[in-house]
Structure formats: C-alpha cells, structure tokens
Write a protein that holds these residues in place. Sequence first.
Motif, PDB file in Angstrom:
ATOM      1  N   THR A 226      21.945  53.980  38.910  1.00  0.00           N
ATOM      2  CA  THR A 226      21.249  52.796  38.388  1.00  0.00           C
ATOM      3  C   THR A 226      21.043  51.766  39.482  1.00  0.00           C
ATOM      4  O   THR A 226      19.953  51.180  39.612  1.00  0.00           O
ATOM      5  CB  THR A 226      22.044  52.178  37.222  1.00  0.00           C
ATOM      6  OG1 THR A 226      22.109  53.116  36.148  1.00  0.00           O
ATOM      7  CG2 THR A 226      21.382  50.888  36.736  1.00  0.00           C
ATOM      8  N   TYR A 227      22.081  51.535  40.268  1.00  0.00           N
ATOM      9  CA  TYR A 227      21.940  50.594  41.381  1.00  0.00           C
ATOM     10  C   TYR A 227      20.862  51.076  42.344  1.00  0.00           C
ATOM     11  O   TYR A 227      20.016  50.293  42.796  1.00  0.00           O
ATOM     12  CB  TYR A 227      23.265  50.446  42.131  1.00  0.00           C
ATOM     13  CG  TYR A 227      23.161  49.546  43.341  1.00  0.00           C
ATOM     14  CD1 TYR A 227      23.276  48.169  43.200  1.00  0.00           C
ATOM     15  CD2 TYR A 227      22.904  50.074  44.607  1.00  0.00           C
ATOM     16  CE1 TYR A 227      23.146  47.335  44.308  1.00  0.00           C
ATOM     17  CE2 TYR A 227      22.772  49.244  45.707  1.00  0.00           C
ATOM     18  CZ  TYR A 227      22.891  47.881  45.551  1.00  0.00           C
ATOM     19  OH  TYR A 227      22.755  47.057  46.648  1.00  0.00           O
TER      20      TYR A 227
ATOM     21  N   LYS B 170      17.475  41.251  42.363  1.00  0.00           N
ATOM     22  CA  LYS B 170      16.123  41.388  41.818  1.00  0.00           C
ATOM     23  C   LYS B 170      15.394  40.051  41.677  1.00  0.00           C
ATOM     24  O   LYS B 170      14.204  39.950  42.017  1.00  0.00           O
ATOM     25  CB  LYS B 170      16.174  42.117  40.472  1.00  0.00           C
ATOM     26  CG  LYS B 170      17.168  41.562  39.481  1.00  0.00           C
ATOM     27  CD  LYS B 170      17.330  42.489  38.311  1.00  0.00           C
ATOM     28  CE  LYS B 170      18.459  42.045  37.394  1.00  0.00           C
ATOM     29  NZ  LYS B 170      19.782  42.098  38.048  1.00  0.00           N
TER      30      LYS B 170
ATOM     31  N   SER C 102      17.275  50.784  40.830  1.00  0.00           N
ATOM     32  CA  SER C 102      16.887  49.394  40.597  1.00  0.00           C
ATOM     33  C   SER C 102      16.564  48.688  41.918  1.00  0.00           C
ATOM     34  O   SER C 102      15.666  47.833  41.969  1.00  0.00           O
ATOM     35  CB  SER C 102      17.991  48.643  39.848  1.00  0.00           C
ATOM     36  OG  SER C 102      19.176  48.540  40.622  1.00  0.00           O
TER      37      SER C 102
ATOM     38  N   GLN D 234      17.297  47.350  31.647  1.00  0.00           N
ATOM     39  CA  GLN D 234      18.663  47.738  31.282  1.00  0.00           C
ATOM     40  C   GLN D 234      18.740  48.292  29.860  1.00  0.00           C
ATOM     41  O   GLN D 234      19.731  48.941  29.497  1.00  0.00           O
ATOM     42  CB  GLN D 234      19.590  46.529  31.404  1.00  0.00           C
ATOM     43  CG  GLN D 234      19.296  45.422  30.399  1.00  0.00           C
ATOM     44  CD  GLN D 234      20.214  44.224  30.569  1.00  0.00           C
ATOM     45  OE1 GLN D 234      21.419  44.393  30.669  1.00  0.00           O
ATOM     46  NE2 GLN D 234      19.640  43.036  30.619  1.00  0.00           N
TER      47      GLN D 234
ATOM     48  N   MET E  34      22.783  47.272  37.729  1.00  0.00           N
ATOM     49  CA  MET E  34      21.535  47.026  38.461  1.00  0.00           C
ATOM     50  C   MET E  34      21.792  46.050  39.610  1.00  0.00           C
ATOM     51  O   MET E  34      22.739  45.268  39.590  1.00  0.00           O
ATOM     52  CB  MET E  34      20.462  46.467  37.519  1.00  0.00           C
ATOM     53  CG  MET E  34      20.034  47.431  36.433  1.00  0.00           C
ATOM     54  SD  MET E  34      18.789  46.733  35.323  1.00  0.00           S
ATOM     55  CE  MET E  34      17.365  46.636  36.430  1.00  0.00           C
TER      56      MET E  34
ATOM     57  N   TYR F 227      12.076  42.724  34.722  1.00  0.00           N
ATOM     58  CA  TYR F 227      12.691  43.858  35.420  1.00  0.00           C
ATOM     59  C   TYR F 227      14.110  44.093  34.909  1.00  0.00           C
ATOM     60  O   TYR F 227      14.545  45.243  34.761  1.00  0.00           O
ATOM     61  CB  TYR F 227      12.698  43.576  36.922  1.00  0.00           C
ATOM     62  CG  TYR F 227      12.965  44.791  37.778  1.00  0.00           C
ATOM     63  CD1 TYR F 227      11.962  45.721  38.015  1.00  0.00           C
ATOM     64  CD2 TYR F 227      14.212  45.007  38.352  1.00  0.00           C
ATOM     65  CE1 TYR F 227      12.195  46.837  38.802  1.00  0.00           C
ATOM     66  CE2 TYR F 227      14.455  46.116  39.140  1.00  0.00           C
ATOM     67  CZ  TYR F 227      13.447  47.031  39.368  1.00  0.00           C
ATOM     68  OH  TYR F 227      13.683  48.140  40.147  1.00  0.00           O
ATOM     69  N   GLN F 228      14.816  43.002  34.623  1.00  0.00           N
ATOM     70  CA  GLN F 228      16.165  43.128  34.089  1.00  0.00           C
ATOM     71  C   GLN F 228      16.164  43.809  32.729  1.00  0.00           C
ATOM     72  O   GLN F 228      17.129  44.479  32.351  1.00  0.00           O
ATOM     73  CB  GLN F 228      16.813  41.747  33.977  1.00  0.00           C
ATOM     74  CG  GLN F 228      18.234  41.746  33.432  1.00  0.00           C
ATOM     75  CD  GLN F 228      19.214  42.460  34.355  1.00  0.00           C
ATOM     76  OE1 GLN F 228      19.135  42.326  35.574  1.00  0.00           O
ATOM     77  NE2 GLN F 228      20.140  43.227  33.773  1.00  0.00           N
TER      78      GLN F 228
END
Length: 278
Positions: free
Chosen positions: A156-157, A82, A160, A68, A78, A64-65
Amino acid sequence: MKDEPSRGEFVHAAVWLGKHGVRVGVPTRLLATRLGVRGGAHTRTLLIRLAAFFPVAIAGGVGYQCLQYLPGVRGVEMTESKICYFLLFGLQLAFWSAIRAGDRRAAHQLGAQRSDRPPPSWWELPGGWFLASAAVTFAGGAALGITMFLATPYRTYAWSWLGVLALGGAVFGVIATGILRRPVLAEDEPSAAVDAVVRIEDLYLAMPSYCALPVLIDLLTGNRQPPGFGPWLIGYAGLALALQLVGGLRHWRRRPALPPGGYGVPLPAQPGVARRSR
C-alpha cells in the motif's frame, strides 16, 4: 488597453534586464510584458492564482486519501506525503499559468510581427544535469517504488507513493513540454536573446527534484516505509536535489550574456559603466 504593460511591468522588466547585464530606463513594450510577470510585477494576481489552485490541490490530496476505502487498503499504510505533493503541484501550476498569461499577451501584441524563428531543440536547453535529475527523480523513484511493492509486504505504501510520483511526472511533463515547445516570442535579435534566456529559466519552475523531496516526510512522521529503505529514500532525494543544484549553478555561472541591442530607452551613461543597450 488590456494588452498594454503596466508601469509596474516596465519597472520590474528593467530590474530583470539589469540583473542580466543590460541597463535600460524604459524597456520595450514586448519585454515589459514578458519580463514584468517574471520579475514580480503581478504579486497580487499570483496570490489570487495560488488561492485558486491550493483548494483544488487540497481537494486532490483528500480525494487521493479516499483510495483507502478500496478493498484491502488501509489508510494508515499510505504515504503521508500525498498532501505535500498536491500542494507542490498547485504551486508549480500557479506560477506556470501566470507566465503563460504574460506570454499570451506578448504574442497578441506581436501579431504578424512575430519572428518565425523555430524554438530550439529540446535536448539543447535543459542540459545533462537537469535531465539526470529528472531521470533520478522519476525513473529512480519508480524503481524504488516497484522494488518496495514486489519485495516487501508494504504494498500500500509503495503504490500510494508511486501514484503521486506519477502525477508529479505528468505535471513536470506538461510544464516542461509547454516551455520547450513554446514559439519564439521575438521581434528582433535582442528580444530573441531574451526569449532564449527566459526559456531556460522557466524550466526551473518545473524542477524535477522537487518531486523527490516530499517522500522524506514519511521518515519524520513514522515508519510507514519498509524497514531498511530509509537510507535509500534519503540517498534518492539527496542525489536528485544535488544534480539539480549542480545544473542550476553551472547554468548561472555559464549563462551567455545578452548581446548589445535595442532593449529599450537606455539610461544616461555613467563614468566607468559600460552600456549594453543602444
């Protein structure tokens, strides 16, 4: 035989029944199979399942990271929560898979003797507090995330966090649907009563409010969330958890007692102690 309950399952099933007001020395074979795993008879197997699920969960968080690297995305923007979300999913799925394994064994034991009782309607079981907690966690969280995305530059935050929250909703839906639609595994009235109790208790493995808590990590590790949204996130997580706790306490205080019946070989009667198993 593979489907035969172990001694530990009989012991832990008897303990589970004792906590629910039924004193037996040796539970029935069916109840030992179903209740043993819920009482902790398979700690080693559960640890193996956790060891299998957690690397997958960590890999999911790392994957998931990697979002980016998409055009226009900065990884530092992000959500930090997560990995915690993916570890939570692994924990829930590991416990659920252990319970499902015990129930599959129980279904195999019953064979043609299984009761044809239909499972209860889904809205009869969780209760309003549980459903309200789920609504706040997922619908309320979605509303917060969409507001961040549309009204602030912290897009983005926002997406995510919405992404892991949506995955949490999917995990919750899979577990809750599996529990609510599970056939009644019973051969008589006592085992049917136990089935009704464990169906409700199993739902708390999928506690929706768990998915509202990891986002608070972002408040502790930095200022990735939009300014001014900190109190909203705290209130959101607190409300979801409070609704879940109230629902759990109300269920614990008002849960129906198991009716008298044949839950197994009863313990010798003791003076002043009522026997509920015959």
